[in-house]
Scaffold this motif. Structure first.
Motif, PDB file in Angstrom:
ATOM      1  N   ALA A  37       0.829  -1.205   0.000  1.00 33.08           N
ATOM      2  CA  ALA A  37       0.000   0.000   0.000  1.00 33.08           C
ATOM      3  C   ALA A  37       0.862   1.253   0.000  1.00 33.08           C
ATOM      4  CB  ALA A  37      -0.938  -0.008   1.210  1.00 33.08           C
ATOM      5  N   ALA A  38       1.933   1.246   0.795  1.00 33.80           N
ATOM      6  CA  ALA A  38       2.837   2.407   0.832  1.00 33.80           C
ATOM      7  C   ALA A  38       3.493   2.622  -0.525  1.00 33.80           C
ATOM      8  CB  ALA A  38       3.906   2.201   1.911  1.00 33.80           C
ATOM      9  N   ALA A  39       3.897   1.521  -1.171  1.00 34.95           N
ATOM     10  CA  ALA A  39       4.555   1.628  -2.477  1.00 34.95           C
ATOM     11  C   ALA A  39       3.599   2.161  -3.540  1.00 34.95           C
ATOM     12  CB  ALA A  39       5.115   0.266  -2.890  1.00 34.95           C
ATOM     13  N   SER A 163      -1.634  -3.220  -2.818  1.00 37.47           N
ATOM     14  CA  SER A 163      -1.412  -2.245  -3.894  1.00 37.47           C
ATOM     15  C   SER A 163      -2.723  -1.606  -4.333  1.00 37.47           C
ATOM     16  CB  SER A 163      -0.738  -2.935  -5.089  1.00 37.47           C
ATOM     17  OG  SER A 163       0.520  -3.464  -4.732  1.00 37.47           O
ATOM     18  N   ILE A 164      -3.757  -2.434  -4.477  1.00 41.26           N
ATOM     19  CA  ILE A 164      -5.074  -1.916  -4.858  1.00 41.26           C
ATOM     20  C   ILE A 164      -5.616  -0.984  -3.768  1.00 41.26           C
ATOM     21  CG2 ILE A 164      -7.487  -2.561  -5.266  1.00 41.26           C
ATOM     22  CD1 ILE A 164      -6.393  -5.139  -6.600  1.00 41.26           C
ATOM     23  N   LEU A 169      -7.029   4.411  -1.884  1.00 39.80           N
ATOM     24  CA  LEU A 169      -6.879   5.488  -0.895  1.00 39.80           C
ATOM     25  C   LEU A 169      -6.423   6.772  -1.576  1.00 39.80           C
ATOM     26  CD1 LEU A 169      -5.182   3.628   2.103  1.00 39.80           C
ATOM     27  CD2 LEU A 169      -7.447   4.669   2.105  1.00 39.80           C
ATOM     28  N   GLY A 170      -5.445   6.636  -2.487  1.00 40.00           N
ATOM     29  CA  GLY A 170      -4.963   7.806  -3.200  1.00 40.00           C
ATOM     30  C   GLY A 170      -6.005   8.389  -4.132  1.00 40.00           C
ATOM     31  N   LYS A 171      -6.740   7.514  -4.803  1.00 43.12           N
ATOM     32  CA  LYS A 171      -7.752   7.969  -5.765  1.00 43.12           C
ATOM     33  C   LYS A 171      -8.830   8.799  -5.085  1.00 43.12           C
ATOM     34  CE  LYS A 171     -11.426   6.280  -8.804  1.00 43.12           C
ATOM     35  NZ  LYS A 171     -12.101   5.116  -9.422  1.00 43.12           N
ATOM     36  N   TYR A 172      -9.342   8.299  -3.958  1.00 38.61           N
ATOM     37  CA  TYR A 172     -10.494   8.948  -3.335  1.00 38.61           C
ATOM     38  C   TYR A 172     -10.127   9.974  -2.263  1.00 38.61           C
ATOM     39  CZ  TYR A 172     -13.411   5.601  -5.794  1.00 38.61           C
ATOM     40  OH  TYR A 172     -14.040   4.871  -6.781  1.00 38.61           O
ATOM     41  N   ASN A 295      -7.827   4.707 -12.227  1.00 39.09           N
ATOM     42  CA  ASN A 295      -8.522   3.442 -12.493  1.00 39.09           C
ATOM     43  C   ASN A 295      -7.648   2.463 -13.263  1.00 39.09           C
ATOM     44  OD1 ASN A 295     -10.905   4.243 -11.221  1.00 39.09           O
ATOM     45  ND2 ASN A 295     -11.722   5.179 -13.082  1.00 39.09           N
ATOM     46  N   TYR A 296      -6.779   2.995 -14.112  1.00 40.10           N
ATOM     47  CA  TYR A 296      -5.890   2.119 -14.874  1.00 40.10           C
ATOM     48  C   TYR A 296      -4.888   1.417 -13.949  1.00 40.10           C
ATOM     49  CZ  TYR A 296      -7.820   4.176 -19.099  1.00 40.10           C
ATOM     50  OH  TYR A 296      -8.683   4.566 -20.100  1.00 40.10           O
ATOM     51  N   MET A 297      -4.517   2.082 -12.852  1.00 42.75           N
ATOM     52  CA  MET A 297      -3.637   1.426 -11.884  1.00 42.75           C
ATOM     53  C   MET A 297      -4.384   0.359 -11.099  1.00 42.75           C
ATOM     54  SD  MET A 297      -0.560   2.187 -12.172  1.00 42.75           S
ATOM     55  CE  MET A 297      -0.121   1.222 -10.743  1.00 42.75           C
ATOM     56  N   VAL A 298      -5.651   0.617 -10.793  1.00 39.38           N
ATOM     57  CA  VAL A 298      -6.457  -0.409 -10.111  1.00 39.38           C
ATOM     58  C   VAL A 298      -6.537  -1.657 -10.980  1.00 39.38           C
ATOM     59  CG1 VAL A 298      -8.745  -0.993  -9.226  1.00 39.38           C
ATOM     60  CG2 VAL A 298      -7.816   1.307  -8.844  1.00 39.38           C
TER      61      VAL A 298
END
Length: 445
Positions: A37-39, A163-164, A169-172, A295-298
């Motif tokens: 998650a940190a990465a 990672s997801i 967290l970053g997205k929202y 979304n592409y990273m998700v």
């Protein structure tokens, strides 16, 4: 002490134990999504900081350089903590630094300097260096020797989930609705832009606020859970080999050195592709904002998760080295598509690359550690973790190529070299494996 060691578990002289303590193994595996998650939050920060601090692609990639430099610098000290104490002690140290690094985001947001954010990210990486140095080796030791690689692959399977979670967290919490940051800043005067940038920096605090509470809970669980030591018992006449003797032995081990280079390039390639996927999406489709681009990273991490399961299944049917050599060979072709295909096909290729990353990290780690005598395990494991420094160099190199060519898409060509070496590495390991099998057959014959 809760969840004490079971009386029916036998500790062997080589460090392995007779049975897997299930609760302890699950708790240990929970650390993998925490560092993942940190990465993945770094991939969000790169995009955020580029607009807020008006950075070049090379400068924005320094987020990863700060992050993975922390791994490099702390791995040997972490291994010494393990040698002199226990894996559990090193894990608690890692969680402590992780919490401290997350806390540093709060003064960084008020100081509003890129350097202070890099310091906070570096501190988090110090903690994760302790965790990875401990957990990767410990998960191989926490059970019978014959299932060591399987345990590492199982624990690493949790990585895409973290990672997801990090990307979401970053997205929202970091990215906001409306037009992209670049588009909004272009329509503002200097005063409005300065106020807007400060507002965007405050949003970076929110994921780390949540992370601190989760980490405190995990820290408490580890503190009250008993773990087997899983330490190798050296003969009394030998004692524990010194760092100097260990490094001399490892420097002469060709298979170990190949594994280090493969891990360096693998981590660098993975981090580089993930670091610039959001930026590539924004470049190829200017109509979307950062939240939509995330979304592409998700999807990338979902592909990564699926790719791990497919590879793990194939590795039960075929040689792991041959499966991953094929993955890497296809990866070379896929990155060519990313670099040269027109339109959104390039972005789809970048997303698909995550499927091909598969269980490379865990397999390279286990294979490289397997090439080392057990009395050198702690230091060897730390050096393999140090090879994560590839994540500091390859993204920076890709950012530099993007700046000098003026093409974010073309810069992905850097990763072709990485995939090509990894394909060669697994091909070489497959040849060695076949040679060992032939020798064994001759002996049995």
């Amino acid at each position: 002490m809760l969840f004490g060691n079971r009386n029916d578990i036998v500790q062997y002289d080589n460090g392995y134990i007779s049975k897997i303590p299930v609760f302890q193994f699950i708790l240990l595996s929970c650390l993998v999504p925490l560092w993942a998650a940190a990465a993945s939050l770094n991939d969000v920060l790169i995009t955020q900081f580029k607009s807020v601090f008006a950075l070049s692609d090379f400068a924005s990639a320094l987020v990863q350089s700060a992050f993975y430099s922390g791994y490099f610098l702390i791995s040997i000290p972490a291994s010494m903590v393990i040698r002199n104490t226990t894996y559990k002690t090193a894990i608690l140290c890692g969680l402590g630094f992780y919490i401290a690094g997350c806390s540093l985001f709060f003064p960084a947001s008020h100081m509003a300097t890129y350097t202070m954010f890099l310091v906070a990210i570096f501190a988090i990486a110090i903690g994760l260096g302790f965790l990875e140095t401990s957990v990767n080796t410990y998960s191989t030791m926490l059970g019978p020797q014959e299932t060591a690689t399987l345990r590492l692959n199982i624990s690493q399977t949790f990585q895409p989930l973290g990672s997801i979670a990090g990307i979401l967290l970053g997205k929202y919490l970091i990215f906001q609705e409306g037009e992209s940051m670049a588009a909004q800043l272009a329509s503002m005067d200097a005063v409005q832009a300065a106020a807007y940038k400060m507002e965007m920096l405050q949003h970076t605090l929110e994921p780390y606020h949540i992370m601190i509470y989760i980490l405190l809970g995990i820290f408490a669980l580890f503190a009250v859970t008993a773990y087997p030591k899983c330490k190798v018992k050296s003969a009394s006449t030998e004692g524990v080999p010194s760092i100097g003797k260990t490094l001399s032995y490892l420097a002469g081990n060709g298979r170990f050195k190949r594994g280090i280079v493969a891990q360096f390039l693998y981590v660098g390639m993975q981090v580089a592709v993930w670091s610039f996927t959001i930026r590539l999406a924004l470049h190829l489709d200017p109509s979307i904002n950062e939240r939509a681009a995330a979304n592409y990273m998700v999807v990338s991490f979902i592909f990564f998760f699926i790719g791990k399961f497919v590879a793990n299944f194939l590795m039960t049917k075929f040689s792991a080295n041959k499966v991953l050599a094929l993955y890497a060979a296809i990866g070379v072709l896929d990155i060519f598509v990313v670099a040269f295909a027109p339109g959104m096909a390039a972005l789809y290729g970048a997303v698909f690359a995550s499927f091909l990353f598969g269980p490379c990290w865990a397999t390279i780690y286990a294979r490289t550690l397997d090439a080392v005598e057990k009395k050198y395990t702690e230091t060897a494991g730390a050096i393999i973790v140090m090879s994560i420094i590839g994540g500091a160099f390859v993204p920076a190199l890709q950012g530099y190529v993007s700046d000098i060519t003026g093409s974010m898409q073309l810069s992905f060509i850097v990763n072709v070299v990485c995939f090509a070496f990894i394909a060669w590495y697994f091909h070489k390991e497959a040849r060695l494996e076949e040679g060992e099998e032939m020798k064994l057959a001759d002996c049995n014959g």
